[in-house]
Scaffold this motif. Structure first.
Motif, PDB file in Angstrom:
ATOM      1  N   SER A  12       0.828  -1.216   0.000  1.00 55.54           N
ATOM      2  CA  SER A  12       0.000   0.000   0.000  1.00 55.54           C
ATOM      3  C   SER A  12       0.859   1.262   0.000  1.00 55.54           C
ATOM      4  CB  SER A  12      -0.939   0.009   1.201  1.00 55.54           C
ATOM      5  OG  SER A  12      -0.228   0.366   2.361  1.00 55.54           O
ATOM      6  N   LYS A  13       2.072   1.116   0.512  1.00 54.09           N
ATOM      7  CA  LYS A  13       2.951   2.281   0.524  1.00 54.09           C
ATOM      8  C   LYS A  13       3.562   2.525  -0.848  1.00 54.09           C
ATOM      9  CE  LYS A  13       3.725   2.223   5.408  1.00 54.09           C
ATOM     10  NZ  LYS A  13       4.088   1.110   6.270  1.00 54.09           N
TER      11      LYS A  13
ATOM     12  N   LYS B 159      -3.587   0.862  -2.278  1.00 58.59           N
ATOM     13  CA  LYS B 159      -4.008   1.525  -1.047  1.00 58.59           C
ATOM     14  C   LYS B 159      -5.474   1.964  -1.134  1.00 58.59           C
ATOM     15  CE  LYS B 159      -2.969   4.902   2.430  1.00 58.59           C
ATOM     16  NZ  LYS B 159      -2.170   5.999   2.904  1.00 58.59           N
TER      17      LYS B 159
END
Ligand code: ARG
Length: 588
Positions: free
Chosen positions: A214-215, A221
């Protein structure tokens, strides 16, 4: 039972009065020069200043009034105007005999028991418990037991992190792996499987993987956030999946907390207050407490006396989503309704100090909690490695809590096996009991707010200020008592004797500090007070043991007195380690 210090103070105050001085000057302290005396009063000094006379003159007059008192074996005036005192053996022994038969060794019940909620542990669902979870669990459990022992009504809540983005991350990650599961099928109306579609190991692997993705990937995300919203808005399949996540995760947490002898009364979480958030937001808006700032809903909490900036407490993010603050404020509201507590205690890392300051101010200012409810944060220091940095595994990773405990118990096993004939099974069982004491005492003997260094060698040593040393002392007493009882005799506290030597007197003196220790541990929410007390008591016991023939004492009366004294010591030590959250083995 009155505390010993109160009794003495009372007497010295009366002596000041009888000598024509102000009573309040007679405050007595435990001597900080035990080589000179046991108790001390410095009141003459302050008094002399205001009366413009020599302090020794006052001290002499007071000491004269104390002469003939059965409380003291010595009360002397010392230049420039100290009053030094030692207790008489009869007085001391009488006090200890009364302690021995009084409930809680003389600790008085509070006038009005407080209702307390303690929020500790704070683990997050789907993430493995790691070393960072040690202190909130261990300190919280001890504080809870200390409050209880002091006669208060306390409820412990684990306050699971079970509601935010991490949940969405795990759910979405699972969807990418197993898109065909019925949970993701909106048209599915049947019953969902009873068996979870993952193990705890899967979960603990999925969360960090998803978090990393997600980063790096905005789309990922966004999907995870969408899953979070679907979960929070009650989509059936997502709720069913979430139930599995909670069950699997909590089962594993309970297993580990059990090993740590940490027991929660409530397994509530951030999710528990989900339903009441709209009601709270409404209330805050209607009463003009909350306003929109840069799109977000906030409550101002700064105060004129602030020396550092205290930012507003954010209640809703600009996209309307709730956050950590939201669930904490709502939890305060719910706890107030359900328990109406006098005090709420939170035990977390001290990096959350400012956060709790904001939340507490918000709760008080807005009436989510009553103004008289004390909201307290115990901000914990960090457990560091020998390099002075937060403790890591050898390869620099985050150590699992379970493995930390295992390593300590393994080390303990080695020490127990050393030069001793003991079966593998017994050594293992003993090692797990003593290992837990090593880990917990190593932590609890420090002030909660201070950082400390995890030192395997020191923590597991049978000597020095350690858990194993305390347990060793208890086991030593037990083994004497066992032999004594084998002679068919029982224990009679009225046989506790007027001390005949320094070691015996020191032990009696140490025993009298039980109630002050238990009480200050509560007042300061400081388990280290209990540790300091039992370390002193153990030292006194061991010196007495080395200097005294106990079982081979030919004088039967004396022997009975010694036995009663060490049995009292044992009960006190066992009571204290129970407050700290560990126990002693039968042998070691
Ligand atoms: N789960 C939180 C964390 O990992 C700790 C929760 C502490 N309790 C609370 N009411 N905020 O930081």
């Amino acid at each position: 039972m009155k505390k010993l210090l109160e009794l003495i103070t009372d007497e010295v105050m009366s002596a000041f009065e009888a000598a024509g001085y102000e009573r309040t000057a007679g405050k007595v302290n435990v001597s900080n020069r035990p080589d000179l005396c046991e108790y001390q009063c410095n009141g003459a000094m302050a008094l002399a200043k205001s009366l413009k006379c020599a302090p020794i003159q006052i001290a002499n007059a007071v000491v004269e009034k104390l002469s003939g008192s059965s409380t003291f074996s010595k009360a002397e005036a010392v230049m420039p105007g100290f009053i030094n005192m030692n207790l008489s053996g009869e007085f001391l022994a009488d006090y200890v005999r009364r302690q021995a038969v009084s409930e809680k060794f003389g600790l008085e019940a509070p006038e009005k028991p407080l209702k307390i909620v303690i929020d500790y542990g704070g683990p997050n669902v789907a993430k493995a418990l790691h070393v960072g979870h040690l202190r909130p669990a261990v300190v919280g459990e001890a504080v809870k037991r200390i409050c209880k022992y002091n006669g208060h009504d306390i409820t412990g809540d684990v306050h699971l992190g079970d509601w935010g983005l991490p949940m969405g991350l795990v759910i979405y990650e699972l969807q990418t792996r197993k898109p065909d599961l019925p949970y993701f099928d909106d048209s599915f109306t049947g019953d969902y499987p009873k068996e979870p579609p993952f193990t705890v190991a899967d979960l603990e692997e999925m969360y960090p993987t998803a978090s990393k993705k997600s980063k790096e990937d905005a789309d990922y995300k966004a999907k995870a956030m969408e899953a979070t919203v679907k979960l929070q808005s009650g989509v059936r399949g997502y709720r069913a999946l979430w139930d599995h996540i909670i069950n699997v995760s909590v089962t594993d947490m309970k297993r580990i907390y059990d090993k740590l002898n940490v027991k929660f009364d409530l397994w509530n979480g951030e999710s528990s207050v989900h339903e009441v958030i709209p009601e709270m937001v409404d209330y805050l808006k209607k009463n003009g407490y909350a306003y929109i700032s840069e799109g977000a809903l906030v409550v101002d909490v700064k105060e004129e006396t602030d020396t550092k900036e205290v930012p507003p407490c954010m209640i809703l993010k600009s996209d309307g989503a709730s956050l950590y603050n939201t669930t904490d404020c709502a939890t305060i509201m719910v706890r107030t309704k359900e328990f109406d507590p006098d005090m709420m205690i939170y035990v977390t890392d001290k990096r959350q100090d400012l956060y709790f300051e904001q939340v507490f101010r918000c709760a008080h200012k807005t009436g989510l909690s009553k103004p008289e409810t004390k909201l307290l944060h115990i901000g914990l220091g960090t457990m560091n490695g020998k390099d002075g940095k937060p403790f890591k595994t050898r390869d620099g990773g985050v150590m699992r809590l379970e493995y930390l405990l295992r390593d300590v118990c393994d080390e303990m096993y080695k020490k127990i096996k050393e030069n001793k004939e003991i079966s593998h099974e017994e050594a293992e069982k003993t090692a797990s009991i003593v290992g837990l004491s090593a880990l917990k005492y190593g932590d609890l003997s420090n002030q909660p707010a201070k950082d400390y260094i995890f030192d395997m060698e020191r923590f597991t040593s049978f000597e020095g200020n350690t858990g194993p040393y305390i347990l060793y002392t208890i086991v030593r007493i037990k083994s004497i008592l066992e032999k004594y009882k084998a002679e068919g005799k029982n224990i009679d506290y009225s046989k506790i004797r007027t001390p005949e030597n320094k070691a015996e007197k020191d032990l009696l003196n140490a025993i009298t500090f039980f109630a002050p220790a238990a009480e200050s541990a509560f007042n300061e929410l400081a388990p280290n007070r209990i540790c300091a007390f039992i370390y002193d008591l153990s030292n006194a016991l061991n010196t007495f043991y080395h200097e005294t023939k106990i079982l081979t004492e030919p004088d039967e009366e004396k022997k009975q007195g010694y036995i009663a004294l060490i049995d009292l010591t044992r009960r006190m030590l066992e009571t204290c380690i129970d407050m700290l959250g560990f126990e002693a083995p039968e042998r070691m």
